[in-house]
Scaffold this motif. Structure first.
Motif, PDB file in Angstrom:
ATOM      1  N   ARG A 198       0.830  -1.217   0.000  1.00 55.73           N
ATOM      2  CA  ARG A 198       0.000   0.000   0.000  1.00 55.73           C
ATOM      3  C   ARG A 198       0.864   1.268   0.000  1.00 55.73           C
ATOM      4  O   ARG A 198       0.655   2.179   0.794  1.00 55.73           O
ATOM      5  CB  ARG A 198      -0.965  -0.017   1.176  1.00 55.73           C
ATOM      6  N   ASN A 199       1.866   1.287  -0.865  1.00 59.01           N
ATOM      7  CA  ASN A 199       2.781   2.419  -1.032  1.00 59.01           C
ATOM      8  C   ASN A 199       3.624   2.730   0.201  1.00 59.01           C
ATOM      9  O   ASN A 199       4.131   3.842   0.353  1.00 59.01           O
ATOM     10  CB  ASN A 199       2.051   3.678  -1.498  1.00 59.01           C
ATOM     11  N   ARG A 200       3.777   1.762   1.090  1.00 57.82           N
ATOM     12  CA  ARG A 200       4.648   1.935   2.254  1.00 57.82           C
ATOM     13  C   ARG A 200       5.768   0.913   2.181  1.00 57.82           C
ATOM     14  O   ARG A 200       5.534  -0.277   1.968  1.00 57.82           O
ATOM     15  CB  ARG A 200       3.872   1.728   3.557  1.00 57.82           C
TER      16      ARG A 200
ATOM     17  N   ARG B  31       8.430  -0.370   9.633  1.00 63.69           N
ATOM     18  CA  ARG B  31       8.149   0.549   8.531  1.00 63.69           C
ATOM     19  C   ARG B  31       9.401   1.365   8.241  1.00 63.69           C
ATOM     20  O   ARG B  31      10.079   1.832   9.165  1.00 63.69           O
ATOM     21  CB  ARG B  31       6.992   1.463   8.871  1.00 63.69           C
ATOM     22  N   LEU B  32       9.694   1.530   6.976  1.00 65.02           N
ATOM     23  CA  LEU B  32      10.838   2.323   6.543  1.00 65.02           C
ATOM     24  C   LEU B  32      10.329   3.583   5.855  1.00 65.02           C
ATOM     25  O   LEU B  32       9.282   3.557   5.210  1.00 65.02           O
ATOM     26  CB  LEU B  32      11.704   1.514   5.580  1.00 65.02           C
ATOM     27  N   LYS B  33      11.088   4.649   5.979  1.00 64.83           N
ATOM     28  CA  LYS B  33      10.701   5.908   5.348  1.00 64.83           C
ATOM     29  C   LYS B  33      11.879   6.447   4.532  1.00 64.83           C
ATOM     30  O   LYS B  33      12.519   7.417   4.926  1.00 64.83           O
ATOM     31  CB  LYS B  33      10.256   6.918   6.409  1.00 64.83           C
ATOM     32  N   PRO B  34      12.152   5.819   3.394  1.00 65.97           N
ATOM     33  CA  PRO B  34      13.268   6.302   2.580  1.00 65.97           C
ATOM     34  C   PRO B  34      12.931   7.643   1.923  1.00 65.97           C
ATOM     35  O   PRO B  34      11.780   7.904   1.563  1.00 65.97           O
ATOM     36  CB  PRO B  34      13.440   5.203   1.525  1.00 65.97           C
ATOM     37  N   GLY B  35      13.947   8.470   1.790  1.00 63.31           N
ATOM     38  CA  GLY B  35      13.787   9.745   1.095  1.00 63.31           C
ATOM     39  C   GLY B  35      13.836   9.551  -0.404  1.00 63.31           C
ATOM     40  O   GLY B  35      14.369   8.555  -0.901  1.00 63.31           O
ATOM     41  N   ARG B  36      13.305  10.510  -1.145  1.00 57.38           N
ATOM     42  CA  ARG B  36      13.255  10.404  -2.608  1.00 57.38           C
ATOM     43  C   ARG B  36      14.633  10.241  -3.236  1.00 57.38           C
ATOM     44  O   ARG B  36      14.776   9.646  -4.291  1.00 57.38           O
ATOM     45  CB  ARG B  36      12.574  11.642  -3.200  1.00 57.38           C
ATOM     46  N   ASN B  37      15.655  10.799  -2.610  1.00 55.70           N
ATOM     47  CA  ASN B  37      17.000  10.725  -3.171  1.00 55.70           C
ATOM     48  C   ASN B  37      17.849   9.604  -2.569  1.00 55.70           C
ATOM     49  O   ASN B  37      19.017   9.464  -2.901  1.00 55.70           O
ATOM     50  CB  ASN B  37      17.719  12.071  -3.015  1.00 55.70           C
TER      51      ASN B  37
END
Length: 154
Positions: free
Chosen positions: A101-103, A131-137
């Motif tokens: 679900r996009n996470r 849960r991981l929260k990677p940045g766009r870069n």
């Protein structure tokens, strides 16, 4: 960690699926080690092969059935530790990265295996999901080496 592509096996071996986990899935070969069984089971999760997952699960801990999970997109497997089996017991410590679900999340597990009737069986494991929260870069968690926004990002 090697990325999974249409040209290689989801288990991260960088070998073609037909030369890696597929012979296990088709019953042509038996995994010779707990790590080989773990890799084949991860690939089965990634490919939605619930029959193989049930078949490779020890009868004493096997669930009655498994439902395919179309919401989970398995991206990469990282084996953290796979010591040589002791007698008829083995273990594998791994991380499996996935999107649901996009996470982004990571499943970490210490799995136990048992050798019976001439083959290795998955017995059980102690899983945890974070849960991981990677940045766009950030580098993509699939292992491609590309930025997440140019690879598996939203």
């Amino acid at each position: 960690m090697t990325p999974s592509t249409p040209l290689n096996c989801p288990c991260g071996s960088a070998r073609p699926l037909a030369d890696c986990c597929q012979p296990y899935h088709q019953g042509k070969l038996l995994p010779a080690t707990p790590e080989a069984l773990m890799r084949s089971r991860y690939s089965a999760f990634a490919l939605g092969l619930t029959d193989y997952l049930l078949h490779s699960w020890h009868a004493s801990t096997r669930p009655a059935h498994l439902e395919p999970d179309a919401q989970t997109d398995w991206k990469a497997l990282s084996i953290l530790e796979a010591p040589a089996p002791a007698s008829h017991q083995g273990r594998v410590h791994f991380q499996a990265f996935f999107r649901e679900r996009n996470r982004w999340q990571v499943l970490e597990e210490n799995s136990r295996f048992v050798f019976e009737d001439g083959c290795w069986w998955y017995l059980d494991g102690t899983p945890s999901i974070e849960r991981l929260k990677p940045g766009r870069n950030d580098s993509c968690l699939c292992g491609s080496g590309r930025k997440i926004k140019q690879c598996c990002g939203e």
